[in-house]
Design an enzyme around this catalytic site. Structure first.
Site, mmCIF file in Angstrom:
data_model
loop_
_atom_site.group_PDB
_atom_site.id
_atom_site.type_symbol
_atom_site.label_atom_id
_atom_site.label_comp_id
_atom_site.label_asym_id
_atom_site.label_seq_id
_atom_site.Cartn_x
_atom_site.Cartn_y
_atom_site.Cartn_z
ATOM 1 N N GLY A 82 0.814 -1.207 0.000
ATOM 2 C CA GLY A 82 0.000 0.000 0.000
ATOM 3 C C GLY A 82 0.844 1.251 0.000
ATOM 4 O O GLY A 82 2.019 1.242 -0.379
ATOM 5 N N TYR B 245 -7.223 -5.635 -12.937
ATOM 6 C CA TYR B 245 -5.911 -5.968 -13.479
ATOM 7 C C TYR B 245 -4.933 -6.599 -12.491
ATOM 8 O O TYR B 245 -4.242 -7.569 -12.808
ATOM 9 C CB TYR B 245 -5.271 -4.699 -14.067
ATOM 10 C CG TYR B 245 -3.811 -4.853 -14.413
ATOM 11 C CD1 TYR B 245 -3.413 -5.650 -15.484
ATOM 12 C CD2 TYR B 245 -2.822 -4.210 -13.670
ATOM 13 C CE1 TYR B 245 -2.066 -5.807 -15.805
ATOM 14 C CE2 TYR B 245 -1.478 -4.357 -13.983
ATOM 15 C CZ TYR B 245 -1.098 -5.153 -15.054
ATOM 16 O OH TYR B 245 0.222 -5.318 -15.360
#
Length: 513
Positions: A132, A275
């Site tokens: 992240g 994706y």
């Protein structure tokens, strides 16, 4: 509502555009953790990272705890390049975490930036791995520097590691140290951490980045992973997702969970489904493969065309192409071959070799596509460079027509949560209209899936998704960013946490007097 002004339609790339950048979103990394006394945890972690290799190819690392101390082995390169039988043999312990990294900020390609990061709490060592991006890193780093804490890298992950170590030393309780750190960090994070004898896993209160919990057969141990494919490879059974704002501790006493910080609006990154994730993974109850197939079917209904075959751009475009083919009743064909052994550490060709058309990753099946009208299905167009090269490659192979179909809305807004689009100027859809993008990539026709189509395909089936890259609605404000350096003139984003009370002195409030 987020808005954009008329940015013109000249068809020209802005001067700041770097056409050498790949035309794909890149996630920052994958994380894996295991608590399994009596098992070869380092080797199991190695296989878990192998399953997560698609999430990061710049570096890899494993840390193990043996009840007395924590040892880490990490380096630049792919998982198979970093680890060997001899290196894994040195990593003995009943608890381990692993990390594979693609950097979005903070020392790309340096050994110090490879994870897991080590920190000390008195005489004890902890190791942390992070997927992240924390958006208030600089303020937190500066505060720690004022307190005499030193750093070896520029990563936000090391800031998190040092924060946890600092607060744990103050409170003498690891979960309290993690909780106080979570109160301070803003942004996206799925983190795993080990001490010498315990595994911890925790997720940001919006759940932007994925993290799940699994169990080994015969109650032999517990596993956490960025994706369920990391569980599958070692035979672990999926138990549940780690909830937003939750901390899970696993040790000899079993699994203990607590809501460390209040959950906010659930906002799993939609690009995980479009994706980033492997198609065999499940996230927040959704099958990635089925989501992509549904996106392709929705696009076939929105943008039909007469063609001979439907082909998908490997790998993430393939499930969507299958969905498009089924819905349109146009035969699906494998028309492009991907070399799956080319990673980011592959030796790059010289400019002269590039000019000769050296194809590292994709090659057309000329014998089956020559003279055909093709629907080419891809997951996204981010910068336009790879799409342009792909269309040219197909025409060079003798294809009669290329109808490019994209199973996501246009990527117009940059991401701050662990994907490498940090400026709007990198995104072709932010400054070119549809027809100009079509001309730029060279296709006969071009169509994107609408926001409504994406919603029907997956959003209505999910507890909550972040669609900021399409919609301009951000779950967390990038508090340290200069908006003039990120957003193009005429674009006004919406921050869903704008009305939340911000406590700039929270760090000081948490420090015991």
């Amino acid at each position: 509502m987020p808005s954009r002004s008329d940015c013109g339609s000249s068809g020209a790339l802005p001067k700041t555009q770097d056409v050498s950048l790949a035309d794909k979103m890149k996630d920052e990394c994958g994380v894996f953790g295991i608590y399994a006394p009596g098992e070869d945890t380092a080797r199991l972690t190695y296989f878990g990272l192998h399953a997560l290799q698609h999430r990061g190819q710049e570096s890899a690392g494993i840390a193990v705890g043996d009840g007395r101390s924590v040892l880490v082995y990490k380096d630049k390169g792919l998982v198979t390049q970093v680890f060997s039988e001899s290196s894994l043999a040195t990593l003995e312990g009943h608890v381990a975490i692993g990390h594979c990294r693609y950097s979005t900020s903070g020392g790309s390609g340096t050994w110090e930036s490879a994870q897991p990061h080590l920190s000390t709490i008195g005489d004890s060592i902890i190791a942390l791995a992070h997927n992240g991006n924390i958006v208030n890193t600089n303020a937190l780093r500066n505060k720690l520097l004022d307190l005499g804490v030193s750093f070896r890298s520029a990563t936000d992950s090391e800031v998190a590691s040092k924060l946890i170590a600092y607060f744990t030393q103050q409170t003498q309780h690891m979960r309290e140290g993690i909780r106080q750190t979570m109160e301070l960090m803003e942004g996206a994070y799925a983190m795993v951490l080990i001490t010498a004898d315990a595994l911890y896993a925790f997720r940001d209160p919006n759940g932007i980045r994925p993290l799940c919990l699994g169990q080994l057969p015969d109650d032999k141990g517990w596993v956490v992973s960025s994706e369920t494919c990391g569980l599958d490879i070692i035979g672990a059974e999926f138990v549940r997702d780690i909830e937003p704002g939750e901390v899970v501790r696993i040790n000899e006493q079993g699994v203990v969970s607590e809501q460390a910080v209040p959950a906010r609006n659930r906002s799993l990154c939609v690009f995980e489904l479009v994706y980033l994730a492997r198609p065999d993974s499940y996230m927040d109850g959704l099958s990635v493969f089925e989501s992509r197939r549904a996106m392709g079917a929705a696009l076939a209904m929105e943008a039909p065309i007469e063609a001979d075959y439907v082909i998908g751009v490997p790998d993430s475009g393939v499930p969507a192409a299958i969905g498009y083919a089924i819905a349109s009743q146009i035969p699906y064909l494998e028309g492009i071959v991907k070399n799956r052994y080319v990673g980011r550490t592959f030796i790059q060709p010289t400019q002269s070799l590039r000019e000769r058309g050296v194809r590292l990753k994709l090659n057309p099946l000329t014998a089956v596509i020559k003279g055909k009208r093709l629907v080419v299905v891809d997951d996204s167009i981010v910068r336009g460079t790879t799409s342009q090269q792909l269309v040219k490659m197909l025409y060079d192979a003798g294809v009669a027509e290329v109808h490019f179909r994209v199973v996501s809305p246009p990527v117009v807004w940059p991401c701050f949560y662990g994907i490498d689009t940090q400026s709007q100027q990198q995104l072709i859809a932010s400054y070119l209209e549809l027809e100009d993008i079509r001309k730029h990539i060279g296709a006969d026709t071009l169509a994107y899936l609408s926001a409504e189509g994406l919603n029907s395909a997956c959003i209505t089936k999910c507890p909550g998704l972040c669609t900021a890259c399409f919609s301009g609605r951000y779950p967390v404000r990038p508090r340290e960013q200069l908006y003039s350096e990120i957003f193009s003139p005429g674009f006004t984003p919406v921050f869903e946490d704008a009305d939340e009370e911000i406590q700039p002195n929270l760090f000081d409030l948490l420090i015991p007097k």
